[in-house]
Design a protein around this motif. Sequence first.
Motif, PDB file in Angstrom:
ATOM      1  N   HIS A  95       0.854  -1.185   0.000  1.00 38.95           N
ATOM      2  CA  HIS A  95       0.000   0.000   0.000  1.00 38.95           C
ATOM      3  C   HIS A  95       0.895   1.242   0.000  1.00 38.95           C
ATOM      4  CE1 HIS A  95       1.125  -0.494   4.219  1.00 38.95           C
ATOM      5  NE2 HIS A  95       0.929   0.820   4.348  1.00 38.95           N
ATOM      6  N   ASP A  97       0.869   5.123   1.899  1.00 38.07           N
ATOM      7  CA  ASP A  97       0.177   5.774   3.006  1.00 38.07           C
ATOM      8  C   ASP A  97      -0.621   6.978   2.482  1.00 38.07           C
ATOM      9  OD1 ASP A  97       1.233   3.919   4.771  1.00 38.07           O
ATOM     10  OD2 ASP A  97       3.044   5.105   5.099  1.00 38.07           O
ATOM     11  N   TYR A 152      11.200   6.146   5.401  1.00 36.53           N
ATOM     12  CA  TYR A 152      11.130   5.987   3.938  1.00 36.53           C
ATOM     13  C   TYR A 152      10.037   6.911   3.412  1.00 36.53           C
ATOM     14  CZ  TYR A 152       7.541   2.875   5.797  1.00 36.53           C
ATOM     15  OH  TYR A 152       6.490   2.377   6.533  1.00 36.53           O
ATOM     16  N   HIS A 158       4.862  -0.115   0.135  1.00 39.35           N
ATOM     17  CA  HIS A 158       5.535  -0.911   1.166  1.00 39.35           C
ATOM     18  C   HIS A 158       4.557  -1.913   1.758  1.00 39.35           C
ATOM     19  CE1 HIS A 158       3.867   2.692   3.082  1.00 39.35           C
ATOM     20  NE2 HIS A 158       3.664   1.942   4.146  1.00 39.35           N
TER      21      HIS A 158
HETATM   22 FE   FE2 Z   1       2.120   2.119   5.544  1.00 40.18          FE
END
Ligand code: FE2
Length: 226
Positions: A95, A97, A152, A158
């Motif tokens: 996914h 964020d 990151y 991720h």
């Molecule tokens: Fe995440």
Amino acid sequence: MVLIEQLLTKDEVNAFRQHLDQVPWLDGKGTAMGMSASVKDNAQADANDDTVKQLANALLAKYGETPKLVSAVLPQKIFPPCFNRYTNGETYGFHVDGAIMRIPNSPDVLRSDMSMTLFLSEPDEYEGGELVIQTEFGEQRVKPQAGDAVTYPSSSLHKVTPVTSGVRIAAITWMQSLVSDTHIREILYELDQNIQQLANNDSVERAQLDSLHHVYHNLIRKHAQL
Ligand SMILES: [Fe+2]
Ligand SMILES: O=C(O)CCC(=O)C(=O)O
């Protein structure tokens, strides 16, 4: 992707873990935004619990005084860290964020530029549970020591691979940077890390260091959005 080793000492990790054993845990789907709900399968400490709030605030203070984090992220706003837990095959599929996040109990919003996982379990406490981040150089897989953190770009895909045995506990946060451009932020980070190294080298002239500081701060002046 930047690894921040020993953001917490082992004693600090143990103290967090002891508190987290006592707090209520909820289904992680409750806080997943949009499409990430369908791939999120973990538990999250109840963010409305007073102990959880205190732990989150203690971490916020710690983050603000961690030089490598400040240098890599140049944080302007930091979301109060959330504590998550994976066990029994739980996982979080690929996914990105959410870009904009509402800060709890505040009218303020935050643009997520950098995400960070602070590992609170030792790697030998669980099987699987690797954090996998897609970067322009391919997939990076991390499973560092308890107390270490990985930050990151929030825009990178991720996932967390299934935790097939044991328990993986971590603190997650999202940060808005003073410098929204990832590439410029990376250049500033590299420059700052080099300046820090030179500052510890006795053979470097003071005037040279002053000049490099001058360059660094003028670049910040040019690129920071307040
Ligand atoms: Fe995440
Ligand atoms: O547990 C992790 O390391 C990452 C969790 C995550 O990606 C998220 O909560 O958005």
